[in-house]
Structure formats: C-alpha cells, structure tokens
Design a protein around this motif. Structure first.
Motif, mmCIF file in Angstrom:
data_model
loop_
_atom_site.group_PDB
_atom_site.id
_atom_site.type_symbol
_atom_site.label_atom_id
_atom_site.label_comp_id
_atom_site.label_asym_id
_atom_site.label_seq_id
_atom_site.Cartn_x
_atom_site.Cartn_y
_atom_site.Cartn_z
ATOM 1 N N ALA A 330 0.795 -1.285 -0.103
ATOM 2 C CA ALA A 330 0.143 0.003 0.116
ATOM 3 C C ALA A 330 0.906 1.136 0.058
ATOM 4 C CB ALA A 330 -0.842 -0.010 1.190
ATOM 5 N N VAL A 331 1.934 1.110 0.585
ATOM 6 C CA VAL A 331 2.876 2.408 0.680
ATOM 7 C C VAL A 331 3.390 2.403 -0.603
ATOM 8 C CG1 VAL A 331 5.278 3.203 1.501
ATOM 9 C CG2 VAL A 331 3.701 2.049 3.074
ATOM 10 N N GLU A 332 3.906 1.628 -1.495
ATOM 11 C CA GLU A 332 4.331 1.878 -2.910
ATOM 12 C C GLU A 332 3.354 2.329 -3.935
ATOM 13 O OE1 GLU A 332 7.292 -0.231 -6.015
ATOM 14 O OE2 GLU A 332 6.772 -1.396 -4.081
ATOM 15 N N ASP A 333 2.275 1.437 -3.846
ATOM 16 C CA ASP A 333 1.054 1.886 -4.569
ATOM 17 C C ASP A 333 0.643 3.382 -4.557
ATOM 18 O OD1 ASP A 333 1.228 -0.518 -5.663
ATOM 19 O OD2 ASP A 333 -0.504 -1.541 -4.657
ATOM 20 N N ALA A 334 0.297 3.905 -3.099
ATOM 21 C CA ALA A 334 -0.304 4.804 -2.727
ATOM 22 C C ALA A 334 0.673 6.136 -3.472
ATOM 23 C CB ALA A 334 -0.504 5.133 -1.413
ATOM 24 N N ILE A 335 1.991 5.901 -3.222
ATOM 25 C CA ILE A 335 2.683 6.997 -3.539
ATOM 26 C C ILE A 335 2.809 7.159 -5.050
ATOM 27 C CG2 ILE A 335 5.233 7.677 -3.646
ATOM 28 C CD1 ILE A 335 5.784 6.191 -1.007
ATOM 29 N N ILE A 336 2.839 5.974 -5.901
ATOM 30 C CA ILE A 336 2.681 6.044 -7.185
ATOM 31 C C ILE A 336 1.424 6.899 -7.439
ATOM 32 C CG2 ILE A 336 2.538 4.684 -9.255
ATOM 33 C CD1 ILE A 336 4.472 2.488 -7.973
ATOM 34 N N ALA A 337 0.206 6.472 -7.104
ATOM 35 C CA ALA A 337 -0.937 7.018 -7.548
ATOM 36 C C ALA A 337 -0.878 8.486 -7.275
ATOM 37 C CB ALA A 337 -2.080 6.219 -6.716
ATOM 38 N N GLU A 338 -0.466 8.952 -6.065
ATOM 39 C CA GLU A 338 -0.376 10.353 -5.439
ATOM 40 C C GLU A 338 0.531 11.224 -6.269
ATOM 41 O OE1 GLU A 338 -1.507 13.917 -3.553
ATOM 42 O OE2 GLU A 338 -2.666 12.202 -3.893
ATOM 43 N N ARG A 339 1.545 10.709 -6.623
ATOM 44 C CA ARG A 339 2.475 11.045 -7.513
ATOM 45 C C ARG A 339 1.918 11.626 -8.935
ATOM 46 N NH1 ARG A 339 6.802 7.392 -10.322
ATOM 47 N NH2 ARG A 339 4.819 6.901 -11.118
ATOM 48 N N ASP A 340 1.315 10.472 -9.552
ATOM 49 C CA ASP A 340 0.599 10.698 -10.814
ATOM 50 C C ASP A 340 -0.336 11.702 -10.877
ATOM 51 O OD1 ASP A 340 2.586 8.806 -11.550
ATOM 52 O OD2 ASP A 340 1.228 7.194 -11.765
ATOM 53 N N ARG A 341 -1.096 11.698 -9.833
ATOM 54 C CA ARG A 341 -2.279 12.649 -9.597
ATOM 55 C C ARG A 341 -1.625 14.123 -9.700
ATOM 56 N NH1 ARG A 341 -4.897 15.940 -6.181
ATOM 57 N NH2 ARG A 341 -3.311 15.797 -4.570
ATOM 58 N N GLN A 342 -0.511 14.322 -8.691
ATOM 59 C CA GLN A 342 -0.102 15.684 -8.776
ATOM 60 C C GLN A 342 0.699 16.116 -10.059
ATOM 61 O OE1 GLN A 342 2.409 16.478 -5.069
ATOM 62 N NE2 GLN A 342 1.052 15.339 -3.755
ATOM 63 N N ILE A 343 1.385 15.246 -10.719
ATOM 64 C CA ILE A 343 1.891 15.473 -12.204
ATOM 65 C C ILE A 343 0.780 15.928 -13.138
ATOM 66 C CG2 ILE A 343 3.277 14.774 -13.944
ATOM 67 C CD1 ILE A 343 4.916 13.136 -11.903
ATOM 68 N N ALA A 344 -0.309 15.051 -13.080
ATOM 69 C CA ALA A 344 -1.532 15.508 -13.935
ATOM 70 C C ALA A 344 -1.936 16.681 -13.778
ATOM 71 C CB ALA A 344 -2.427 14.180 -14.038
ATOM 72 N N LEU A 345 -2.207 17.164 -12.423
ATOM 73 C CA LEU A 345 -2.834 18.095 -12.000
ATOM 74 C C LEU A 345 -2.114 19.514 -12.547
ATOM 75 C CD1 LEU A 345 -5.163 19.625 -10.759
ATOM 76 C CD2 LEU A 345 -4.023 19.336 -8.664
ATOM 77 N N LEU A 346 -0.416 19.368 -12.463
ATOM 78 C CA LEU A 346 0.484 20.490 -12.673
ATOM 79 C C LEU A 346 0.505 20.537 -14.081
ATOM 80 C CD1 LEU A 346 2.951 19.872 -9.982
ATOM 81 C CD2 LEU A 346 1.421 21.551 -9.932
ATOM 82 N N GLU A 347 0.496 19.553 -14.862
ATOM 83 C CA GLU A 347 0.807 19.619 -16.289
ATOM 84 C C GLU A 347 -0.559 20.092 -16.905
ATOM 85 O OE1 GLU A 347 1.565 15.650 -17.587
ATOM 86 O OE2 GLU A 347 3.770 16.064 -17.520
#
Length: 633
Positions: A330-347
């Motif tokens: 869950a630690v690894e999966d949640a970080i990947i999901a949140e990282r991708d969400r933030q990048i998509a939001l900023l882009e």
C-alpha cells in the motif's frame, strides 16, 4: 462559553448522551443505544461492550461506493476494480517499471507509528491488550473522566530507547510531553499527548541496500535521515458498521506508541516501502514493538510532493499526506498514485493543495479526506499535568551494550560465513519475527554436532561447511514453508523451536547430507514429524525399522541406464557435439537434464541419486558418445 455542569459531563462520559441545547438546528444526538454501565465500586478499569456511535459520523469511503448500506466484501471490491480497469482498456504498469516519471522529481517523507512492547498503557495502569474483548481494559484517564490525571508509565522507556538506538538516534537526557488538540470521537480528551517540541530521540539514520528492496536508481545504498522519534498515545479503534454506525473500542486509547519521522530524502516509491519494512525489522529485532504491519501494530503516514526535475535547487512542491497505510505494498502503490495525480494536475495548469488524503487497499487513486492541518490548527502546548522525562546516560549505555546483533550485521554474517544468498538471509531474519533464523542456528548446531562427532564425516564438518549450511537454510525456508500450506501455525517460539523440533530436522538433514537417505524419504520423514507420527529423537530408529536407508546403484548400473536412455537420441547428442566442436557457446545443460530425468524414471527410484545420475550421464556423453560421433565424421 458557559461552563458545562458536572451532570452534563457525567451523562456524556458515562452514558454517551450529548445535549445539543443552544445549538443551531438543535436536535438530541444519542451516541449510544446501549449506555455503558459504571459502578463506583469498580476499580480503575472501565468495562463495557463495544459502543456503537450513530448520528452524523461519515461512513469510511470504499473503493466503490454503492447505494446499498451493507459493506462490500474486500474480495468483491478488488474484482470490481479489476473488471473496471480491464474494460477501460488501460494497463497498470508494474511497480518495478514505474519508479520515475520523466521530467519530474518525487520527494517523500514518512511518519511511522509503532506500538511499543509494554504491559501497560502510556499514561494509565490499564493493560496494553491487543486482541482482547472490546472495552475491557480502560482506565478512568483513558476516557478523560473529569478529575483523572495521567501517570507516565516508565516501563515504556525501555523499549522506546531500544528502538531509538536501533535507528542510530541520539537519546536526549531530558524530553517533555505536549498536547496536540483536535476533536474526534476516537480521542475522548480532545487532545493527544505527544512529544512535539522536545522528543526523547533525534538525529538518527537508516541505511538501505538493494537487498532491502530499494529502487535500482538508488544504487548500492542510500542513507535516510531520521528527524526525531517521539513517544505518544494511540487513539480508540473505530470499526465501521452498516448504516453509518461506528463502533469504538477504547482498549486502544492510550496505547504507547513511538512515531518515527524521517527527513524528506526518499525519491522512489520502492525505496519508501523498503524503509518502512526495514524500520519494522529493526524494531522487531530489539523487541521494541509488539507486532508489524500485517497485525496492525505499525502504521505509516506518507508525505508526497513533486517538482520539475530541472528545478531541483528551488523549494519542494506542495505536499499532501496519505494517512494510515497498513501494508508495504500500500505504501508503494499509494505513492505512485498520488505522484501521478499531482503531476497530471500540474501539467494541466492546476495547483496542488496541501491536504490529507486516504487510500483503499487495491485502489488506483488516492481520495481527499480533509484539508491539511498546520501547527497552528493543533494548538500545541506543553502538557501541564506531566513533568519532564529524564533518561540517565547509564541506562542508555546499558541498553546499547546488551542490544545484540542488528539485522544488517546478521545478514552480512549469514552471507559471508554460511554462503546464503542475500534474499534467503533476509527471509530468515524476517520470518516469524526473527524466530526462524534462531531455528536455523539451532538446526545448524545440531547437525554440526553430529558431523563433528562422527569420524567418517569429520571432513564434512570442515571442508564443506557451507554445503550443509545451505542445505539447512533451504529446508528452514522452503520445506518448512510447504508445511504452512496445510497448517498456518508452525508453533514457532522466540527460542527457535516449533512443531518440528530442531534436533529432529537436524537428524533428517544429517542423513540426507551423508547420502544415507534420499530426498524423497527425507521429505516424508519431515511430514511425519510435523504430524506427530514420529516421537522426538526417534528419526534414526524409524529409518532403521522401516528399511529406509539409501542403497545406491553402483556406477556400472548407472552407466547401463544411461546407455539405455541415450539410445536413439542422435539429435540430442548432436547438440553436445556442436558444443565440443566450438559451434555453440553454451553447454546444452537443458538437454543433459532431459536425459537425466528419463534416466531417473527408468531405474529404481529408491536406489538412485540425481547428483550421481547427472555425473554418470555427463561422463558417458563426454567419454563414449562424443568420441564415437567424431569418429563417424
């Protein structure tokens, strides 16, 4: 604000009744349909059934919301997620291939909460139970009864200091407790007692290696700093029920925790998961904590931020916090999901907002829980009811001297002295909270005592010490693991004993290593010992009584079987000839094992050894058949 009368407080604390008189849209909210009974004749323990809370409590969000108020089983949730992902035509990347995003840098900081191994709670004499009936170990202070005072239980210092030393921290001679204010039903006092300003340990570090599971981009090792380790109390356990009902178990209120706060020095999701796993291993190795993530004794909060990789000298991006992750995956999966969400939001031109987010097991994205609180929101203040904690340097030195070997040093020893792979060494350390590696040592000592006392095998105990150590490790990991497929409980004790006594496994492996029984017989003996069909210490007697000794075929009969198998296999022999003539770079080992397998199936199984069969087959091909083929050219 008007002072609340003692009668109103009494109804709230003892009967769960909350008056909304004077509130806008006033309505009476009953916090309990079954009020908890209390008697003045009782001791300082508060006993009640699990208390249901109804009313405006939010239902915890599931990965898939439904209008049906009954909870959806986890298996159905995961299946529904898999179907939705498949129907969308999207394919989720494997985590190993999803550690970076071109053009972006990820930064992660971690807060790990671990329950200390103590008999009592942190500020009350109530028992620190883990799986007992709900609300059976609750003192007056745990439920904030008016007039009750916290009493620091100094026993918590021993495991807390051991944990700090294992994390290479500096233990402070004086530390103090603070109040962190917030209102929620799982914290009866309206504040949590923690150590925000002056924690008991600071400036630690953890070194992670590839064997710990770090991302390949981190190279041979990475060091992560630990800002501080602080003692604090846990909250009540909340269990969601159908219909928006929340059940509270106050057994967990006041449980002694340590919070390990790392510096934001992690840049890959796999490394973050590896750090949480390493912390759990270190805390277990010094007996500081009661259990790990899989049993609910350790939880992690993850702070995630991203920024463009061409702007690494600037400030870090706005961070969000993902709360209460309860597994390494869950630690690894949640970080990947949140990282991708933030990048998509900023882009897309958006802005990342500092907030607290949640994660559902097997989910594909994080979800908003609430806005991110800051220091001012919690109104930290020194706790006026608790004095400073003074830790004598002599205690610290004593605990450090008697702490024993830490996991990294023990793994290095298993690899260097016994020839184990880093994966097997780490598995032995992690399994059964460290008891499996002690079992390994017990079996190894017993088999070496047998080898050393037998004059015919003195050379085995010296010249091939690694071979029997590897044999013991393989059986302690894999063959014992097969037993758990039938019975999940090996009965492993901290002393390194289980339902298969170490002396009996040593006897089996001694005969196997000495080639006096076959691997098949050894496995059957293991199962018999596990099922209790063989009395402790009777392995050799059972082998003798049942005629299970291995009487191996002579080399001449092996050679005859090899000739029988090779007959008509000119095409297979051609592969060996190509290698002999230099036309093929790789020896055809697969073809060799194909012939050996046929050979073993052709002869008497109880009289054949695969190693001897391979040796004879290899020799016959090289000494008889290759020269014959070359002569035909």
């Amino acid at each position: 604000m008007a002072r609340i009368s003692a009668a109103v407080l009494s109804k709230y604390l003892l009967s769960g009744e909350l008056s909304c008189r004077g509130c806008l849209g006033a309505r009476r909210v009953s916090f309990s349909s079954e009020s908890a009974s209390y008697s003045a004749r009782q001791t300082r323990h508060f006993t009640a059934r699990a208390t249901p809370i109804t009313g405006p409590a939010p239902v915890p969000a599931l990965a898939f919301q439904s209008s049906n108020p009954s909870p959806v089983p986890l298996r159905q949730q995961l299946k529904a997620q898999a179907r939705a992902l498949k129907s969308s035509g999207e394919k989720r990347k494997k985590n190993a291939d999803n550690q970076t995003v071109p053009g972006w840098e990820l930064t992660v900081g971690i807060e790990i909460h671990a329950q200390l191994n103590t008999a009592r709670k942190l500020f009350s004499p109530a028992a620190a139970s883990f799986n007992d009936a709900p609300n059976t170990h609750v003192a007056l202070f745990d439920v904030a009864l008016p007039g009750s005072q916290p009493s620091f239980q100094s026993d918590a210092l021993i495991p807390a200091v051991r944990a700090a030393l294992a994390l290479d921290c500096t233990v402070q001679p004086v530390s103090r407790f603070d109040r962190k204010h917030y209102f929620h039903w799982d914290q009866p006092a309206g504040y949590q007692i923690t150590q925000y300003y002056e924690p008991f340990a600071t400036d630690g570090r953890i070194v992670l290696y590839p064997r710990d599971g770090i991302a390949p981009q981190d190279g041979e090792a990475i060091e992560v700093g630990i800002k501080q380790v602080q003692m604090e109390q846990d909250t009540a356990k909340t269990t969601a029920q159908p219909g928006g009902v929340q059940w509270l178990d106050f057994n967990r209120v006041g449980m002694p925790l340590i919070e390990v706060i790392t510096l934001p020095q992690i840049h890959y999701p796999a490394t973050a998961a590896a750090l949480v796993r390493k912390v759990q291993m270190l805390l277990n190795s010094v007996d500081a904590c009661v259990s790990g993530m899989e049993a609910g004794g350790l939880r992690a909060d993850i702070n995630v931020s991203v920024r463009r990789s061409d702007d690494t000298t600037g400030p870090l991006g706005t961070r969000t916090e993902i709360k209460n992750l309860s597994s390494f995956k869950a630690v690894e999966d949640a970080i990947i999901a949140e990282r991708d969400r933030q990048i998509a939001l900023l882009e897309s031109g958006g802005v990342v907002v500092g907030e607290t987010r949640g994660w559902s097991l097997g989910g594909t994205e994080t979800r908003r829980l609430r806005g991110k609180e800051g220091e001012v929101d919690y109104r930290y203040m020194p706790d006026p009811d608790l004095g400073p904690v003074v830790i004598d340097d002599q205690l610290v030195r004593h605990l450090k001297d008697w702490m024993g070997v830490l996991p990294d040093a023990e793994i290095d020893q298993l690899i260097g002295d016994y020839g184990l792979s880093s994966k097997d060494a780490l598995s032995l350390i992690l399994l059964d909270d460290g008891a499996r590696v002690q079992y390994f040592y017990n079996v190894l000592d017993a088999i070496e005592a047998r080898l050393g006392s037998n004059a015919d095998h003195e050379s085995l105990a010296t010249s091939s010490g690694r071979s029997h150590a590897l044999l013991v490790a393989n059986w302690c990991l894999h063959e014992l693991g097969k037993l758990t497929e039938v019975s999940a409980d090996l009965g492993m004790t901290p002393e390194g004993e289980c339902r298969v006594p170490s002396t009996d496994l040593a006897a089996i492996l001694y005969h196997l290593h000495s080639r006096t029984i076959t691997a098949k017989v050894a496995k059957e003996l293991l199962w018999s010992v596990f099922r209790g069909e063989i009395a402790t210490g009777a392995v050799t007697a059972v082998v003798e009584a049942n005629g299970l000794w291995f009487k191996e075929l002579p080399d001449e009969e092996y050679a005859a079987l090899a000739d029988q198998v090779i007959e008509g296999e000119e095409k297979v022999l051609g592969e060996f000839l190509r290698f002999q003539d230099g036309k093929s770079k790789a020896y055809p080992h697969g073809k060799l094992m194909f012939l050996v397998g046929r050979m073993l199936r052709s002869g008497p199984e109880q009289m054949m050894d695969p190693v001897s069969a391979e040796r004879v087959m290899r020799a016959r091909i090289a000494e008889v058949y290759i020269p014959a083929l070359q002569a035909k050219k």
